[in-house]
Design a protein around this motif. Structure first.
Motif, short mmCIF file in Angstrom:
data_model
loop_
_atom_site.label_atom_id
_atom_site.label_comp_id
_atom_site.label_asym_id
_atom_site.label_seq_id
_atom_site.Cartn_x
_atom_site.Cartn_y
_atom_site.Cartn_z
N GLU A 73 0.83 -1.20 0.00
CA GLU A 73 0.00 0.00 0.00
C GLU A 73 0.87 1.25 0.00
N ALA B 68 0.87 4.22 -2.85
CA ALA B 68 0.67 5.63 -2.54
C ALA B 68 1.80 6.48 -3.12
N LYS C 58 1.38 6.70 -6.94
CA LYS C 58 0.33 7.65 -7.32
C LYS C 58 0.82 9.08 -7.19
N ALA D 294 -7.21 14.41 -12.06
CA ALA D 294 -7.85 13.18 -11.57
C ALA D 294 -8.32 12.31 -12.73
N LEU E 282 -8.20 8.56 -11.10
CA LEU E 282 -8.35 8.54 -9.65
C LEU E 282 -9.56 9.41 -9.29
N SER F 51 -11.32 13.37 -5.02
CA SER F 51 -10.96 13.51 -3.60
C SER F 51 -9.59 12.90 -3.31
N SER F 52 -9.27 11.78 -3.93
CA SER F 52 -7.95 11.15 -3.72
C SER F 52 -6.85 12.02 -4.30
N THR F 53 -7.11 12.60 -5.46
CA THR F 53 -6.13 13.48 -6.09
C THR F 53 -5.91 14.71 -5.22
N HIS F 54 -6.98 15.26 -4.69
CA HIS F 54 -6.88 16.41 -3.79
C HIS F 54 -6.07 16.06 -2.55
N ASN F 55 -6.33 14.90 -1.96
CA ASN F 55 -5.60 14.48 -0.76
C ASN F 55 -4.11 14.30 -1.05
N LEU F 56 -3.78 13.74 -2.21
CA LEU F 56 -2.37 13.60 -2.58
C LEU F 56 -1.70 14.97 -2.70
N THR G 6 -1.19 16.48 0.77
CA THR G 6 -0.11 15.81 1.48
C THR G 6 1.24 16.27 0.96
#
Length: 64
Positions: free
Chosen positions: A14, A18, A21, A45, A50, A53-58, A61
């Protein structure tokens, strides 16, 4: 330096996913910028297949 926040429940596979990505996202941003284009969240995205929301979180981060 980029630090990805991972939960203790995540294993090496995992973590690698991450990081992959995040690197794919950075590559896409650079590629888009070199072509003189603009990078929207939805566009990034979609190209990475993706969720937005996942793209935003990446992005959040990597910004931290």
């Amino acid at each position: 330096m980029i630090l990805l926040q991972l939960s203790s429940a995540q294993g090496p596979e995992e973590c690698c996913l991450a990081v992959k990505k995040a690197l794919d996202l950075l590559d896409l941003i650079v590629e888009t910028d070199l072509r003189g284009g603009a990078s929207s969240l939805a566009g990034l995205a979609g190209r990475l297949q993706l969720p937005t929301s996942s793209t935003h979180n990446l992005l959040k981060t990597m910004e931290a």
